[in-house]
Design an enzyme around this catalytic site. Structure first.
Site, PDB file in Angstrom:
ATOM      1  N   MET A 275       0.686  -1.076  -0.061  1.00 25.92           N
ATOM      2  CA  MET A 275      -0.045   0.064  -0.108  1.00 25.92           C
ATOM      3  C   MET A 275       0.919   1.261  -0.149  1.00 25.92           C
ATOM      4  O   MET A 275       0.355   2.414  -0.039  1.00 25.92           O
ATOM      5  CB  MET A 275      -0.986   0.002   1.272  1.00 25.92           C
ATOM      6  CG  MET A 275      -1.971  -1.218   1.269  1.00 25.92           C
ATOM      7  SD  MET A 275      -3.151  -0.765  -0.117  1.00 25.92           S
ATOM      8  CE  MET A 275      -3.898   0.590   0.320  1.00 25.92           C
ATOM      9  N   ARG A 276       2.114   1.068   0.062  1.00 25.62           N
ATOM     10  CA  ARG A 276       3.062   2.307   0.189  1.00 25.62           C
ATOM     11  C   ARG A 276       2.680   3.220  -1.281  1.00 25.62           C
ATOM     12  O   ARG A 276       2.753   4.358  -0.991  1.00 25.62           O
ATOM     13  CB  ARG A 276       4.272   2.214   0.428  1.00 25.62           C
ATOM     14  CG  ARG A 276       5.250   3.075   0.536  1.00 25.62           C
ATOM     15  CD  ARG A 276       6.846   2.875   0.760  1.00 25.62           C
ATOM     16  NE  ARG A 276       6.889   2.240   2.045  1.00 25.62           N
ATOM     17  CZ  ARG A 276       7.501   1.143   2.692  1.00 25.62           C
ATOM     18  NH1 ARG A 276       7.638   0.195   1.530  1.00 25.62           N
ATOM     19  NH2 ARG A 276       7.393   0.566   3.834  1.00 25.62           N
TER      20      ARG A 276
END
Length: 667
Positions: A275-276
């Protein structure tokens, strides 16, 4: 920016300038990784950013640059009273050298005073100096992995921790992280690439007029730096003021649900891990809106954020080129735009609209050419010359790579940190203790106490504390893994082209290259065929360069095995002078035949014995196939003083390889 280079003269410099400015507006974006060929003003652009950053207010006398309005409560120089007056200074740019030690990066704790006096005597490192400024790492791809891990952890957490045998110090470390690298010198691991918020690619312009302007500005700067700076002072002041205004506007920028859906859909469409990427895109789009003076994030902000935040996250292995399909990006943004349901760009449904070809579930546009190339190439066995013939075949494609068994250098080395062979390192499991040579970095507490204990009465000990002198300190001896130089010596003669063998050989070497990348090795490539041997690739950290040379390798001609071994011996001799601590592993990929030159077999035997006499570790990958085998590769391995494995035994999951390993251990 005060720079002698015009941004238009370097392709990608506009993106670099924007990425740097966005991080100046919002440091939470996560920094910038600049990739590009040598001589493209990467360092110049980064250093020019410093003069554009607003001045910072600091607590007088604080070595950690605490903000007087909100000082760090855990500051080693504290406590500081909040809300007091402070002094202003320009923002700093701190440069981290490639050869820096861990203590130089995070700081050093005086172990002797900590044990004897219970005092946290701490000498700040570069992370403390860079707090509230810029930390610049030139050639970040050459930085040791454990330093990169420390650096990126501090950047992510906004704090640095120094721990030595239960004594710890923490201080704030929030900075704008910028790394530059030349991909020709090796790639960063995908896990580390992901930790940089944005990435840009730069390359020199091929337009003569733009190159002329570069030279003109460079000469003007050299003739009178002060006048050159004065010429651009007004523009710098305007950019600096715009950064301040964007920072003030940033908390008011609204990231709507529509923009968030576009961000999430884009990351999902490009199959980025984790999800970065979504978070970085959201922060970048918000900073773009603030930089443009807007309080709403638009689709154009999301698109630009994707172009800066996603290309390096698409890289799965060192042979993948970073990049982004802009047509696919536009289709995804259009599909999830607020107006996509009201205005169908292709009402007839025939694929003729703006997103027509390639959209609507059609195959990826890059699948066709790869399939065409695979279908158009001739069979590897067609037109193959007889062994020892003088013909030449065009290059063949490598077979699918696989996971290889671990090949290592025997003994214990002291080379650069890596993951292949055993070595004495700064990191790893503790195996003993010794007196420190130079600065103490890893204390062996039990050995230190054992050394100090017999002298307590003579030193007048009267209380409970232990009286420790510098001579009592013991350095922990640690054993870890090192990276090696893996030198491939590949037989490209006509005999290797028989029975479609070269495709399998290239697949095996490609697999070993992937293994070398994962184990932090340097690689080199020597090929031999016809009447001579060539250094196809001098030792380098760029395994993708080796893969490219391997892919274009033609085959044909006789087998000058002796020439290949002698050329490899010369490469090792030169490399030993450059990097004496790095041990070599020679991987000879051949069927063992020797047909080139006078007395080819005798010459090859003498050349092989040179490696055995010098104790060079070697492995022969036996490429012989067919029902009748001569066993020449095994004989060559014996003369080299190494071992031999077949292509099948090279696989990590090969039953034959596992059985052979068990037999070797039993013997």
């Amino acid at each position: 920016m005060t720079t002698p280079f015009p941004f238009t003269a370097v392709v990608g410099q506009d993106d670099l300038r924007l990425a740097l400015l966005l991080n100046a507006v919002s440091p939470s974006v996560g920094g910038v990784l600049v990739r590009g060929e040598k001589g493209t003003a990467k360092s110049t652009a980064v250093r020019a950013l410093t003069s554009l950053l607003p001045e910072v207010a600091v607590v007088p006398g604080c070595r950690f640059s605490c903000d007087p309005l909100s000082p760090d409560q855990a500051c080693p120089d504290g406590p500081h009273e909040g809300g007091g007056g402070g002094a202003s200074r320009p923002a700093r740019m701190v440069e981290l050298p490639v050869g820096a030690s861990e203590d130089r990066l995070v700081g050093a704790l005086d172990i002797e005073r900590a044990l004897a006096e219970g005092v946290k005597a701490f000498e700040p490192g570069l992370l403390a100096a860079a707090h509230r400024g810029i930390l610049y790492v030139d050639e970040v791809n050459l930085l040791h992995d454990h330093l990169v891990d420390l650096l990126l952890d501090a950047a992510a957490m906004g704090a640095s921790y120094v721990e030595r045998e239960g004594v710890s110090v923490r201080h704030a470390a929030r900075f704008l992280l910028v790394g530059t690298m030349n991909p020709e010198e090796g790639e960063l691991r995908p896990q580390l690439l992901d930790r940089f918020g944005l990435t840009v690619e730069v390359a020199a312009s091929r337009e003569p007029d733009e190159r002329v302007e570069v030279v003109r500005r460079r000469l003007a700067y050299d003739d009178d730096p002060a006048a050159f700076a004065a010429r651009w002072a007004d523009e710098e002041a305007a950019v600096r003021q715009r950064i301040v205004a964007a920072r003030e506007l940033l908390p008011s920028v609204r990231l709507g649900d529509g923009a968030l859906r576009q961000i999430a859909a884009t990351c999902a469409a490009f199959e980025v891990d984790g999800m970065r990427a979504d978070i970085v895109m959201a922060r970048t789009a918000t900073a773009l809106a603030a930089w443009a003076g807007r309080t709403d994030v638009l689709a154009e902000d999301v698109r630009q954020a994707a172009l800066l935040a996603l290309p390096h996250r698409r890289r799965r292995n060192p042979f993948d080129a970073p990049g982004l399909d802009e047509d696919k990006l536009d289709e995804t943004l259009e599909e999830f735009s607020d107006s996509s349901g009201d205005d169908d760009p292709d009402p007839d449904g025939d694929g003729s609209g703006p997103g027509g070809p390639g959209g609507g579930g059609q195959p990826e546009p890059d699948e066709g050419p790869a399939g065409d190339r695979a279908g158009a190439r001739p069979e590897e066995g067609e037109g193959a010359p007889a062994p020892g013939g003088g013909g030449e075949q065009s290059p063949v494609r490598a077979a699918e790579p696989f996971r290889t068994k671990v090949l290592s250098v025997p003994g214990i080395g002291e080379g650069a940190a890596g993951r292949r062979s055993r070595a004495r390192t700064e990191h790893g499991r503790t195996t003993g203790a010794h007196r420190p040579r130079g600065t103490l970095t890893k204390l062996h507490l039990a050995a230190t106490v054992h050394a100090a204990a017999p002298h307590q009465r003579a030193r007048g000990r009267s209380g409970r504390g232990l009286v420790v002198r510098r001579d009592d300190l013991r350095q922990a001896a640690r054993e870890g893994r090192e990276g090696n130089l893996v030198l491939f010596v590949v037989d490209a003669s006509g005999s290797m082209a028989a029975r479609q063998r070269m495709s399998a050989v290239k697949g095996a070497v490609l697999s070993l290259l992937l293994d070398a990348y994962q184990r932090r090795d340097k690689v080199g490539l020597v090929t031999f065929r016809g009447s001579a041997a060539d250094v196809a690739l001098p030792p380098t950290s760029s395994v993708d360069a080796a893969a490219a040379r391997l892919e274009s390798l033609p085959t044909g001609g006789r087998t000058p095995l002796a020439a290949g071994l002698l050329k490899a011996h010369d490469v090792l001799r030169v490399e030993r002078l450059r990097d004496p601590a790095r041990r070599a592993l020679v991987v000879v990929v051949t069927d063992g035949r020797a047909t080139g030159g006078p007395e080819p077999v005798a010459l090859a035997s003498r050349a092989a014995r040179l490696f055995a006499a010098e104790g060079v570790a070697s492995v022969v990958v036996d490429c012989e196939s067919g029902p009748v085998r001569l066993g020449l590769a095994g004989r060559l391995a014996g003369e080299l003083g190494g071992s031999a494995v077949t292509l099948d035994e090279l696989r990590a999951d090969s039953i034959a390889g596992l059985v052979k390993d068990e037999q070797r251990r039993a013997a």
